[in-house]
Write an enzyme that holds these catalytic residues in place. Sequence first.
Site, PDB file in Angstrom:
ATOM      1  N   CYS A 278       0.800  -1.233   0.000  1.00 20.52           N
ATOM      2  CA  CYS A 278       0.000   0.000   0.000  1.00 20.52           C
ATOM      3  C   CYS A 278       0.826   1.274   0.000  1.00 20.52           C
ATOM      4  CB  CYS A 278      -0.911   0.016   1.223  1.00 20.52           C
ATOM      5  SG  CYS A 278      -2.257  -1.144   1.079  1.00 20.52           S
TER       6      CYS A 278
HETATM    7  C1  UDX Z   1      -1.007   0.485   5.691  1.00 22.96           C
HETATM    8  C2  UDX Z   1      -1.917   1.315   6.616  1.00 22.96           C
HETATM    9  O1  UDX Z   1      -1.473   1.202   7.946  1.00 22.96           O
HETATM   10  C3  UDX Z   1      -3.344   0.874   6.490  1.00 22.96           C
HETATM   11  O2  UDX Z   1      -4.161   1.694   7.284  1.00 22.96           O
HETATM   12  C4  UDX Z   1      -3.749   0.989   5.024  1.00 22.96           C
HETATM   13  O3  UDX Z   1      -5.067   0.667   4.822  1.00 22.96           O
HETATM   14  C5  UDX Z   1      -2.824   0.128   4.176  1.00 22.96           C
HETATM   15  O4  UDX Z   1      -1.484   0.523   4.369  1.00 22.96           O
HETATM   16  P1  UDX Z   1       0.186  -1.892   5.894  1.00 22.96           P
HETATM   17  O5  UDX Z   1       0.765  -1.609   4.536  1.00 22.96           O
HETATM   18  O6  UDX Z   1      -0.350  -3.224   6.167  1.00 22.96           O
HETATM   19  O7  UDX Z   1      -0.995  -0.857   6.183  1.00 22.96           O
HETATM   20  O8  UDX Z   1       1.343  -1.664   6.940  1.00 22.96           O
HETATM   21  P2  UDX Z   1       1.729  -0.654   8.118  1.00 22.96           P
HETATM   22  O9  UDX Z   1       1.569  -1.323   9.402  1.00 22.96           O
HETATM   23  O10 UDX Z   1       1.086   0.658   7.969  1.00 22.96           O
HETATM   24  O11 UDX Z   1       3.306  -0.515   7.822  1.00 22.96           O
HETATM   25  C6  UDX Z   1       3.775  -0.034   6.583  1.00 22.96           C
HETATM   26  C7  UDX Z   1       5.284  -0.109   6.503  1.00 22.96           C
HETATM   27  O12 UDX Z   1       5.852   0.958   7.234  1.00 22.96           O
HETATM   28  C8  UDX Z   1       5.928  -1.365   7.050  1.00 22.96           C
HETATM   29  O13 UDX Z   1       6.968  -1.740   6.171  1.00 22.96           O
HETATM   30  C9  UDX Z   1       6.491  -0.927   8.389  1.00 22.96           C
HETATM   31  O14 UDX Z   1       7.580  -1.694   8.793  1.00 22.96           O
HETATM   32  C10 UDX Z   1       6.895   0.493   8.054  1.00 22.96           C
HETATM   33  N1  UDX Z   1       7.029   1.407   9.178  1.00 22.96           N
HETATM   34  C11 UDX Z   1       5.999   1.597  10.052  1.00 22.96           C
HETATM   35  C12 UDX Z   1       8.196   2.141   9.326  1.00 22.96           C
HETATM   36  O15 UDX Z   1       9.137   2.003   8.527  1.00 22.96           O
HETATM   37  N2  UDX Z   1       8.303   3.018  10.354  1.00 22.96           N
HETATM   38  C13 UDX Z   1       7.324   3.223  11.239  1.00 22.96           C
HETATM   39  O16 UDX Z   1       7.511   4.053  12.153  1.00 22.96           O
HETATM   40  C14 UDX Z   1       6.128   2.495  11.094  1.00 22.96           C
END
Ligand code: UDX
Length: 445
Positions: A278
């Site tokens: 996403c």
């Molecule tokens: C995201 C949104 O959270 C969700 O609401 C939307 O509908 C779809 O996209 P998702 O892609 O499943 O969900 O993952 P998420 O938990 O948001 O993490 C995204 C990425 O960011 C991961 O690779 C995570 O490791 C990374 N991340 C998260 C960081 O690099 N730093 C952070 O501080 C938080």
Amino acid sequence: MKISIVGTGYVGLVSGVCLASKGHDVICVDVDQQKVAKINAGQPPIFEEGLEALLQSVIGRKLSATVDLASAVKATEVTLIAVGTPFDGNHIDLTFIEQACRQIGAAIAQQEKYHLVVVKSTVVPGTTDGIVLTTLQQCSGRKAGRDFGVGMNPEFLAEGVAIRDFMNPDRIIIGGIDQRSQQTLRQVYACFPDVPVMETNTRTAEMIKYASNSLLATLISFSNELANLSVTLGGIDCTEVMKGVHLSEYLSIRQNGKSIPAKITSFLNPGCGFGGSCLPKDVKALVAQGRQHGQPMNLLDQVIKINQGQPERMIEILMRHMPELQGRTIGILGLAFKEGTDDMRESPAIPIAKALLQRGACVLGYDPIAMNEARHRMPEGTIFATDLDQVIQDADAMMLITRWDEFRNLPQILQDLGRPDLLLIDGRRLIDKQAVENYDGIGLS
Ligand code: UDX
């Protein structure tokens, strides 16, 4: 209600299983016969916490799967479109959406009753009242608004906790071309009586999804840019900086003298970058749409660039400790883009492994769940460990990429296996920096 869902990928299957468990009669449709057979046998084709049990509780009773889209549409009142919208670097590819619309349109042509078609896939603003509506009209020979409705209902599921997210939504966005479309779509979600519902037009609904994901991506890249400056300046631990930021009254609430951080703070942490299906794709698609329409999205453009630079930062940190990587074995702890999923799309583990291999290192990958997925996603030359112990025993250094719970215990495991001085580069700042002898990570100097 009787609902058909086209596309049994992540969004389609989770939505289908959850809506069925809420009492709707759901038919899932996919072109892939193998996936359909698996679903009918109670076996989800993807890994997601709780999905298998929930699927098994509804399959054959409230949910079935088929390859026959036309009959599914005819047997239902509402069709949700949840097919993939891959991104080719310039725009999201609407081929699957268009294909689905043509078939749904053809099925609508054969029936008299009102039918609502809802886009659940993430599509750039203007898609639903544009290509979706016109294709449906052309292929059905009917008029949108009069003979059938068109809606847009973005999903906000985070992988790994998708079932929980679907069953406890924070909001329900009901986009529709007219009141009847909105009212019909509202009925689908009448089983969530206490959730804030927002009704709007389809373009605004589409934009809400992009705005939500772009905000999260921006917060991550903001944290990472600060982390990189902290390292350059020296003497600053950016994880502590962000903890101090979280304490602000804007980001935490005070309860009984304690500060409870708001959930948004989990996106305000330095790390090796965001991945998944996403965030990277959605931000890029919005930037591309801005460019196409003469409205450059400068901030979001940088959000992507900063993110793409993070894997190289990990290599720089490693090379501060180990200037020559040729012939060295580097363990990669965690291959999935985040914990709780086997999804490896856009995982930072991939560019990190590539960069290591290019420098002649031997890459030893390990993930508690994503090993099968990793075998065809990781760059050629990656070796896969059978377990965490093997990585610890064989590696000259380790890089932590995914926040799996199993890794929280690393300090103890390193001790137990007699390798307390093994170098750990923490790409998620998961481990207490004091707990490991030879520790470094993003944002630490
Ligand atoms: C995201 C949104 O959270 C969700 O609401 C939307 O509908 C779809 O996209 P998702 O892609 O499943 O969900 O993952 P998420 O938990 O948001 O993490 C995204 C990425 O960011 C991961 O690779 C995570 O490791 C990374 N991340 C998260 C960081 O690099 N730093 C952070 O501080 C938080």
